[in-house]
Motif scaffolding. Sequence first.
Motif, PDB file in Angstrom:
ATOM      1  N   TYR A   1       0.793  -1.221   0.000  1.00  0.00           N
ATOM      2  CA  TYR A   1       0.000   0.000   0.000  1.00  0.00           C
ATOM      3  C   TYR A   1       0.834   1.285   0.000  1.00  0.00           C
ATOM      4  N   TRP A   2       1.919   1.304   0.783  1.00  0.00           N
ATOM      5  CA  TRP A   2       2.680   2.542   0.963  1.00  0.00           C
ATOM      6  C   TRP A   2       4.192   2.286   0.899  1.00  0.00           C
ATOM      7  N   PRO A   3       4.704   1.821  -0.259  1.00  0.00           N
ATOM      8  CA  PRO A   3       6.129   1.489  -0.349  1.00  0.00           C
ATOM      9  C   PRO A   3       7.048   2.697  -0.150  1.00  0.00           C
ATOM     10  N   ASP A   4       6.538   3.900  -0.396  1.00  0.00           N
ATOM     11  CA  ASP A   4       7.371   5.096  -0.275  1.00  0.00           C
ATOM     12  C   ASP A   4       7.342   5.709   1.123  1.00  0.00           C
ATOM     13  N   ALA A   5       6.552   5.141   2.026  1.00  0.00           N
ATOM     14  CA  ALA A   5       6.498   5.657   3.397  1.00  0.00           C
ATOM     15  C   ALA A   5       7.823   5.390   4.107  1.00  0.00           C
ATOM     16  N   ARG A   6       8.077   6.184   5.121  1.00  0.00           N
ATOM     17  CA  ARG A   6       9.250   5.988   5.974  1.00  0.00           C
ATOM     18  C   ARG A   6       8.825   5.263   7.241  1.00  0.00           C
ATOM     19  N   VAL A   7       9.737   4.485   7.792  1.00  0.00           N
ATOM     20  CA  VAL A   7       9.442   3.755   9.019  1.00  0.00           C
ATOM     21  C   VAL A   7      10.680   3.807   9.910  1.00  0.00           C
ATOM     22  N   TRP A   8      10.456   3.898  11.210  1.00  0.00           N
ATOM     23  CA  TRP A   8      11.547   3.886  12.175  1.00  0.00           C
ATOM     24  C   TRP A   8      11.721   2.452  12.660  1.00  0.00           C
ATOM     25  N   ILE A   9      12.966   1.973  12.646  1.00  0.00           N
ATOM     26  CA  ILE A   9      13.280   0.608  13.056  1.00  0.00           C
ATOM     27  C   ILE A   9      14.524   0.631  13.943  1.00  0.00           C
ATOM     28  N   THR A  10      14.770  -0.462  14.629  1.00  0.00           N
ATOM     29  CA  THR A  10      15.978  -0.580  15.434  1.00  0.00           C
ATOM     30  C   THR A  10      16.949  -1.508  14.727  1.00  0.00           C
ATOM     31  N   ARG A  11      18.148  -0.999  14.498  1.00  0.00           N
ATOM     32  CA  ARG A  11      19.252  -1.787  13.930  1.00  0.00           C
ATOM     33  C   ARG A  11      20.361  -1.786  14.963  1.00  0.00           C
ATOM     34  N   GLY A  12      20.616  -2.953  15.539  1.00  0.00           N
ATOM     35  CA  GLY A  12      21.591  -3.013  16.619  1.00  0.00           C
ATOM     36  C   GLY A  12      21.083  -2.189  17.783  1.00  0.00           C
ATOM     37  N   ALA A  13      21.881  -1.235  18.232  1.00  0.00           N
ATOM     38  CA  ALA A  13      21.488  -0.386  19.355  1.00  0.00           C
ATOM     39  C   ALA A  13      20.894   0.940  18.900  1.00  0.00           C
ATOM     40  N   GLU A  14      20.787   1.152  17.581  1.00  0.00           N
ATOM     41  CA  GLU A  14      20.310   2.426  17.059  1.00  0.00           C
ATOM     42  C   GLU A  14      18.897   2.340  16.503  1.00  0.00           C
ATOM     43  N   THR A  15      18.132   3.396  16.695  1.00  0.00           N
ATOM     44  CA  THR A  15      16.831   3.539  16.048  1.00  0.00           C
ATOM     45  C   THR A  15      17.057   4.436  14.851  1.00  0.00           C
ATOM     46  N   VAL A  16      16.730   3.914  13.671  1.00  0.00           N
ATOM     47  CA  VAL A  16      17.020   4.617  12.420  1.00  0.00           C
ATOM     48  C   VAL A  16      15.783   4.667  11.538  1.00  0.00           C
ATOM     49  N   GLU A  17      15.807   5.600  10.608  1.00  0.00           N
ATOM     50  CA  GLU A  17      14.733   5.751   9.638  1.00  0.00           C
ATOM     51  C   GLU A  17      15.074   4.944   8.386  1.00  0.00           C
ATOM     52  N   ALA A  18      14.062   4.308   7.804  1.00  0.00           N
ATOM     53  CA  ALA A  18      14.255   3.541   6.570  1.00  0.00           C
ATOM     54  C   ALA A  18      13.027   3.737   5.690  1.00  0.00           C
ATOM     55  N   ALA A  19      13.211   3.515   4.413  1.00  0.00           N
ATOM     56  CA  ALA A  19      12.063   3.492   3.507  1.00  0.00           C
ATOM     57  C   ALA A  19      11.340   2.169   3.726  1.00  0.00           C
ATOM     58  N   MET A  20      10.038   2.198   3.712  1.00  0.00           N
ATOM     59  CA  MET A  20       9.255   0.975   3.881  1.00  0.00           C
ATOM     60  C   MET A  20       9.708  -0.082   2.872  1.00  0.00           C
ATOM     61  N   SER A  21       9.976   0.350   1.647  1.00  0.00           N
ATOM     62  CA  SER A  21      10.377  -0.593   0.604  1.00  0.00           C
ATOM     63  C   SER A  21      11.731  -1.239   0.892  1.00  0.00           C
ATOM     64  N   ASP A  22      12.561  -0.611   1.739  1.00  0.00           N
ATOM     65  CA  ASP A  22      13.851  -1.196   2.090  1.00  0.00           C
ATOM     66  C   ASP A  22      13.709  -2.402   3.016  1.00  0.00           C
ATOM     67  N   LEU A  23      12.553  -2.555   3.639  1.00  0.00           N
ATOM     68  CA  LEU A  23      12.343  -3.696   4.526  1.00  0.00           C
ATOM     69  C   LEU A  23      12.305  -5.002   3.744  1.00  0.00           C
ATOM     70  N   LEU A  24      11.885  -4.924   2.481  1.00  0.00           N
ATOM     71  CA  LEU A  24      11.804  -6.104   1.612  1.00  0.00           C
ATOM     72  C   LEU A  24      12.446  -5.768   0.271  1.00  0.00           C
ATOM     73  N   PRO A  25      13.780  -5.780   0.204  1.00  0.00           N
ATOM     74  CA  PRO A  25      14.447  -5.333  -1.024  1.00  0.00           C
ATOM     75  C   PRO A  25      14.164  -6.199  -2.247  1.00  0.00           C
ATOM     76  N   ALA A  26      13.763  -7.453  -2.050  1.00  0.00           N
ATOM     77  CA  ALA A  26      13.473  -8.323  -3.195  1.00  0.00           C
ATOM     78  C   ALA A  26      11.980  -8.587  -3.329  1.00  0.00           C
ATOM     79  N   LYS A  27      11.180  -7.671  -2.853  1.00  0.00           N
ATOM     80  CA  LYS A  27       9.720  -7.843  -2.883  1.00  0.00           C
ATOM     81  C   LYS A  27       9.195  -7.972  -4.309  1.00  0.00           C
ATOM     82  N   ARG A  28       8.309  -8.900  -4.479  1.00  0.00           N
ATOM     83  CA  ARG A  28       7.590  -9.025  -5.753  1.00  0.00           C
ATOM     84  C   ARG A  28       6.410  -8.077  -5.718  1.00  0.00           C
ATOM     85  N   LEU A  29       6.306  -7.256  -6.709  1.00  0.00           N
ATOM     86  CA  LEU A  29       5.194  -6.302  -6.750  1.00  0.00           C
ATOM     87  C   LEU A  29       3.962  -6.984  -7.298  1.00  0.00           C
ATOM     88  N   ARG A  30       2.869  -6.774  -6.624  1.00  0.00           N
ATOM     89  CA  ARG A  30       1.604  -7.370  -7.022  1.00  0.00           C
ATOM     90  C   ARG A  30       0.875  -6.410  -7.947  1.00  0.00           C
TER      91      ARG A  30
END
Length: 143
Positions: free
Chosen positions: A112-141
């Motif tokens: 629904y919103w691949p261009d949205a930003r999301v805050w996630i924790t990587r190691g000890a840091e909370t960082v911003e990422a593009a929603m689409s970066d969560l699934l770099p090999a996503k198949r688009l429906r």
Amino acid sequence: MTSRPPLVRPADMSDADAELLIAARTQLADVYREGRHEVVAAFRLADGRIVTGVHVDGSARRSAVCAEGVAAGNVIAAGGTVVAGVSVLRRPGGTEHVIEPCGVCAELLTDYWPDARVWITRGAETVEAAMSDLLPAKRLRGW
């Protein structure tokens, strides 16, 4: 009621996204029940509204619904478009953590919103990422 330990706002988090963090933590404080309601997702819409969703667990494990999925349904019902999101988990000991959407929710949210930003924790840091970066090999429906 147990006092909430501090959840540190990342230095590069905008004021608008900090509102999401506050909204998620506030909702979590209101609804938290160990083993039942342990995660809240907060999404900011393009028009500035904030929509939340609460993790709902059931006695049959397959009946559980993630906070991000509940929030996504609420966004659709509100007629909005997600531009940013954050999810907060409270552990039974009372500590709170920013978490990334699970794989199933990442699939749903990027549908629904691949261009949205999301805050996630990587190691000890909370960082911003593009929603689409969560699934770099996503198949688009194709809808």
